[in-house]
Write an enzyme that holds these catalytic residues in place. Structure first.
Site, mmCIF file in Angstrom:
data_model
loop_
_atom_site.group_PDB
_atom_site.id
_atom_site.type_symbol
_atom_site.label_atom_id
_atom_site.label_comp_id
_atom_site.label_asym_id
_atom_site.label_seq_id
_atom_site.Cartn_x
_atom_site.Cartn_y
_atom_site.Cartn_z
ATOM 1 C CE1 TYR A 1 -2.984 -3.288 1.225
ATOM 2 C CE2 TYR A 1 -4.068 -1.773 -0.282
ATOM 3 C CZ TYR A 1 -4.000 -3.013 0.319
ATOM 4 O OH TYR A 1 -4.944 -3.972 0.021
ATOM 5 C CB SER B 1 -13.735 -7.336 -14.069
ATOM 6 O OG SER B 1 -13.577 -7.488 -12.660
ATOM 7 C CB CYS C 1 -4.053 5.276 16.234
ATOM 8 S SG CYS C 1 -4.062 4.769 17.962
ATOM 9 C CB CYS D 1 -7.196 3.323 15.275
ATOM 10 S SG CYS D 1 -6.968 2.513 16.873
ATOM 11 N N GLY E 1 -15.906 0.722 -15.813
ATOM 12 C CA GLY E 1 -14.551 0.219 -15.563
ATOM 13 C C GLY E 1 -14.450 -0.804 -14.460
ATOM 14 C CG HIS F 1 -13.778 -2.124 -2.265
ATOM 15 N ND1 HIS F 1 -13.542 -2.643 -3.502
ATOM 16 C CD2 HIS F 1 -14.907 -2.721 -1.829
ATOM 17 C CE1 HIS F 1 -14.487 -3.518 -3.795
ATOM 18 N NE2 HIS F 1 -15.331 -3.568 -2.797
ATOM 19 C CG ASP G 1 -8.097 6.008 -7.507
ATOM 20 O OD1 ASP G 1 -8.139 5.062 -8.325
ATOM 21 O OD2 ASP G 1 -8.956 6.919 -7.467
HETATM 22 P P1 NAD Z 1 -15.527 -11.864 -2.609
HETATM 23 O O1 NAD Z 1 -15.473 -13.236 -2.011
HETATM 24 O O2 NAD Z 1 -16.840 -11.271 -2.972
HETATM 25 O O3 NAD Z 1 -14.574 -11.773 -3.817
HETATM 26 C C1 NAD Z 1 -14.492 -12.870 -4.601
HETATM 27 C C2 NAD Z 1 -13.814 -12.343 -5.765
HETATM 28 O O4 NAD Z 1 -12.623 -11.718 -5.255
HETATM 29 C C3 NAD Z 1 -13.429 -13.381 -6.729
HETATM 30 O O5 NAD Z 1 -14.468 -13.532 -7.694
HETATM 31 C C4 NAD Z 1 -12.178 -12.765 -7.276
HETATM 32 O O6 NAD Z 1 -12.514 -11.804 -8.204
HETATM 33 C C5 NAD Z 1 -11.596 -12.070 -6.079
HETATM 34 N N1 NAD Z 1 -10.720 -12.991 -5.388
HETATM 35 C C6 NAD Z 1 -10.903 -13.586 -4.185
HETATM 36 N N2 NAD Z 1 -9.859 -14.373 -3.910
HETATM 37 C C7 NAD Z 1 -9.011 -14.243 -4.957
HETATM 38 C C8 NAD Z 1 -7.769 -14.797 -5.291
HETATM 39 N N3 NAD Z 1 -7.150 -15.652 -4.467
HETATM 40 N N4 NAD Z 1 -7.193 -14.438 -6.446
HETATM 41 C C9 NAD Z 1 -7.816 -13.551 -7.263
HETATM 42 N N5 NAD Z 1 -9.004 -13.015 -7.034
HETATM 43 C C10 NAD Z 1 -9.572 -13.359 -5.892
HETATM 44 O O7 NAD Z 1 -14.740 -10.889 -1.704
HETATM 45 P P2 NAD Z 1 -15.100 -10.714 -0.228
HETATM 46 O O8 NAD Z 1 -14.250 -11.576 0.624
HETATM 47 O O9 NAD Z 1 -16.594 -10.824 -0.066
HETATM 48 O O10 NAD Z 1 -14.623 -9.205 -0.088
HETATM 49 C C11 NAD Z 1 -15.413 -8.400 0.724
HETATM 50 C C12 NAD Z 1 -15.350 -7.074 0.096
HETATM 51 O O11 NAD Z 1 -13.995 -6.592 0.099
HETATM 52 C C13 NAD Z 1 -15.799 -7.080 -1.362
HETATM 53 O O12 NAD Z 1 -16.554 -5.911 -1.586
HETATM 54 C C14 NAD Z 1 -14.471 -6.967 -2.091
HETATM 55 O O13 NAD Z 1 -14.611 -6.303 -3.335
HETATM 56 C C15 NAD Z 1 -13.685 -6.080 -1.165
HETATM 57 N N6 NAD Z 1 -12.249 -6.171 -1.442
HETATM 58 C C16 NAD Z 1 -11.493 -5.027 -1.570
HETATM 59 C C17 NAD Z 1 -10.153 -5.134 -1.881
HETATM 60 C C18 NAD Z 1 -9.305 -3.885 -2.078
HETATM 61 O O14 NAD Z 1 -8.139 -4.008 -2.491
HETATM 62 N N7 NAD Z 1 -9.877 -2.732 -1.804
HETATM 63 C C19 NAD Z 1 -9.543 -6.352 -2.046
HETATM 64 C C20 NAD Z 1 -10.333 -7.460 -1.872
HETATM 65 C C21 NAD Z 1 -11.687 -7.373 -1.580
HETATM 66 N N1 APR Z 2 -11.869 2.261 -19.759
HETATM 67 C C1 APR Z 2 -12.903 1.452 -19.377
HETATM 68 N N2 APR Z 2 -12.736 0.228 -18.810
HETATM 69 C C2 APR Z 2 -11.471 -0.184 -18.605
HETATM 70 C C3 APR Z 2 -10.340 0.588 -18.965
HETATM 71 C C4 APR Z 2 -10.594 1.867 -19.566
HETATM 72 N N3 APR Z 2 -9.594 2.680 -19.956
HETATM 73 N N4 APR Z 2 -9.221 -0.124 -18.651
HETATM 74 C C5 APR Z 2 -9.637 -1.286 -18.098
HETATM 75 N N5 APR Z 2 -10.986 -1.339 -18.079
HETATM 76 C C6 APR Z 2 -11.837 -2.407 -17.565
HETATM 77 C C7 APR Z 2 -11.286 -3.801 -17.774
HETATM 78 O O1 APR Z 2 -11.768 -4.308 -18.993
HETATM 79 C C8 APR Z 2 -11.858 -4.556 -16.574
HETATM 80 O O2 APR Z 2 -13.091 -5.155 -16.917
HETATM 81 O O3 APR Z 2 -11.895 -2.219 -16.171
HETATM 82 C C9 APR Z 2 -12.124 -3.474 -15.536
HETATM 83 C C10 APR Z 2 -11.190 -3.579 -14.328
HETATM 84 O O4 APR Z 2 -11.525 -4.786 -13.664
HETATM 85 P P1 APR Z 2 -10.668 -5.251 -12.409
HETATM 86 O O5 APR Z 2 -9.231 -5.153 -12.710
HETATM 87 O O6 APR Z 2 -11.238 -6.557 -11.968
HETATM 88 O O7 APR Z 2 -10.974 -4.149 -11.300
HETATM 89 P P2 APR Z 2 -12.322 -4.004 -10.476
HETATM 90 O O8 APR Z 2 -13.482 -4.503 -11.254
HETATM 91 O O9 APR Z 2 -12.350 -2.610 -9.962
HETATM 92 O O10 APR Z 2 -12.068 -4.993 -9.221
HETATM 93 C C11 APR Z 2 -13.123 -5.007 -8.245
HETATM 94 O O11 APR Z 2 -11.843 -6.495 -6.854
HETATM 95 O O12 APR Z 2 -9.786 -7.047 -6.101
HETATM 96 C C12 APR Z 2 -10.965 -6.436 -5.750
HETATM 97 O O13 APR Z 2 -11.462 -4.767 -4.252
HETATM 98 C C13 APR Z 2 -10.749 -5.016 -5.425
HETATM 99 O O14 APR Z 2 -12.017 -3.069 -5.961
HETATM 100 C C14 APR Z 2 -11.450 -4.245 -6.518
HETATM 101 C C15 APR Z 2 -12.518 -5.234 -6.893
#
Ligand code: NAD
Ligand code: APR
Length: 237
Positions: A54, A177, A135, A116, A175, A108, A93
């Site tokens: 981070y 997935s 903290c 803290c 943006g 998130h 961000d």
């Molecule tokens: P979840 O179980 O809903 O998430 C499952 C998804 O997380 C999977 O479909 C995959 O996309 C991803 N995931 C989980 N384990 C993974 C792995 N080992 N490799 C790749 N992808 C993996 O998630 P959750 O436990 O219910 O999370 C609770 C909340 O926290 C959700 O809203 C989640 O988006 C959020 N979160 C935030 C961050 C962050 O970096 N801000 C990271 C993880 C989760």
């Molecule tokens: N314009 C529009 N879409 C874009 C662009 C762009 N320039 N570049 C990438 N994308 C799309 C990709 O096609 C992809 O579907 O943005 C999506 C990004 O998907 P992820 O990388 O999975 O990111 P996100 O969907 O934000 O992940 C959700 O998962 O790991 C956790 O908590 C974490 O907040 C994250 C959550």
């Protein structure tokens, strides 16, 4: 003309600002195991590794990353749209704020804040995460953790998000997935509320079929166009 809009953004809206997404070939999850840097277990197992993950993203955010036209267009929508607007982001961000949005719901968490672990109070990040970043709410201070929601933890603001989704007339996803819940389930709630649902993404998301309309391409190009249309009172096709 729409009266109640909910916008959800994901990592893709910040991609054109130079921030890595999660699931692209060179994405964040290709470099790191989710279990190691985005779970509470990973943090307590190796806080130094997680702090480095981070701190590196925080340094990049402060140094050489700027909001792009998609962030700026959503900032303009907030200022000029007469109806109700809720902007929810999965991103940690601060580019929406730097692009002009003043009311952003970070479900998130936020990279620019520490938390803290005892009181759960959050503070603007003044120094990198580490054993010296304590903290100021407890005596003696506890080591601050990133104010980031990890896998297995509860997202922030769900009640407010669900309340807005149940009454919205337009839901726009930009943006993301659509692989992580509960965010990926928002479109289903908006459809149930009778809203028009639009997906803007580089490629079809996992929940693509649940949207009424789609615009495939870069957010930096498509979002400003969409905001122009909305502010002209046009319906979304
Ligand atoms: P979840 O179980 O809903 O998430 C499952 C998804 O997380 C999977 O479909 C995959 O996309 C991803 N995931 C989980 N384990 C993974 C792995 N080992 N490799 C790749 N992808 C993996 O998630 P959750 O436990 O219910 O999370 C609770 C909340 O926290 C959700 O809203 C989640 O988006 C959020 N979160 C935030 C961050 C962050 O970096 N801000 C990271 C993880 C989760
Ligand atoms: N314009 C529009 N879409 C874009 C662009 C762009 N320039 N570049 C990438 N994308 C799309 C990709 O096609 C992809 O579907 O943005 C999506 C990004 O998907 P992820 O990388 O999975 O990111 P996100 O969907 O934000 O992940 C959700 O998962 O790991 C956790 O908590 C974490 O907040 C994250 C959550």
């Amino acid at each position: 003309m729409y009266q109640r809009i909910v916008v959800l953004t994901g990592a893709g809206i910040s991609a054109e600002s130079g921030l890595k997404t999660f699931r692209a070939e060179d994405g964040l999850w290709e470099e790191h195991r989710v279990e190691d840097v985005a779970t509470p277990e990973g943090y307590w197992r190796n806080p130094d590794l997680v702090n480095r993950f981070y701190n590196q993203r925080w340094t990049q955010l402060k140094k050489d990353v700027e909001p792009n036209p998609a962030h700026q267009a959503l900032g303009r929508l907030e200022q000029e749209f007469d109806g109700e607007l809720l902007l929810v982001t999965q991103n940690i961000d601060n580019l929406h704020e730097r692009g002009g949005s003043r009311r952003v719901l970070h479900m998130h968490g936020e990279l620019v804040k520490g938390r803290c672990p005892k009181s759960q109070q959050t503070f603007p990040l003044a120094m990198p995460f580490g054993p010296d970043n304590l903290c100021t709410c407890c005596e003696p201070g506890n080591v601050m953790r990133p104010h980031v929601v990890w896998f297995g933890e509860m997202p922030i603001g769900l009640d407010r998000i669900y309340e807005a989704l149940e009454r919205c007339d337009l839901f726009i996803s930009i943006g993301t997935s659509g692989t992580v819940y509960p965010a990926a389930g928002f479109v289903e709630m908006a459809n149930h509320a009778g809203a028009h649902t639009l997906e803007i993404n580089l490629e079809p998301s996992e929940v693509h079929s649940q949207f009424n309309t789609h615009r495939q391409g870069r957010a930096g190009e498509l979002v400003p166009e969409l905001v122009e249309q909305l502010l002209r009172g046009e319906l979304v096709r």
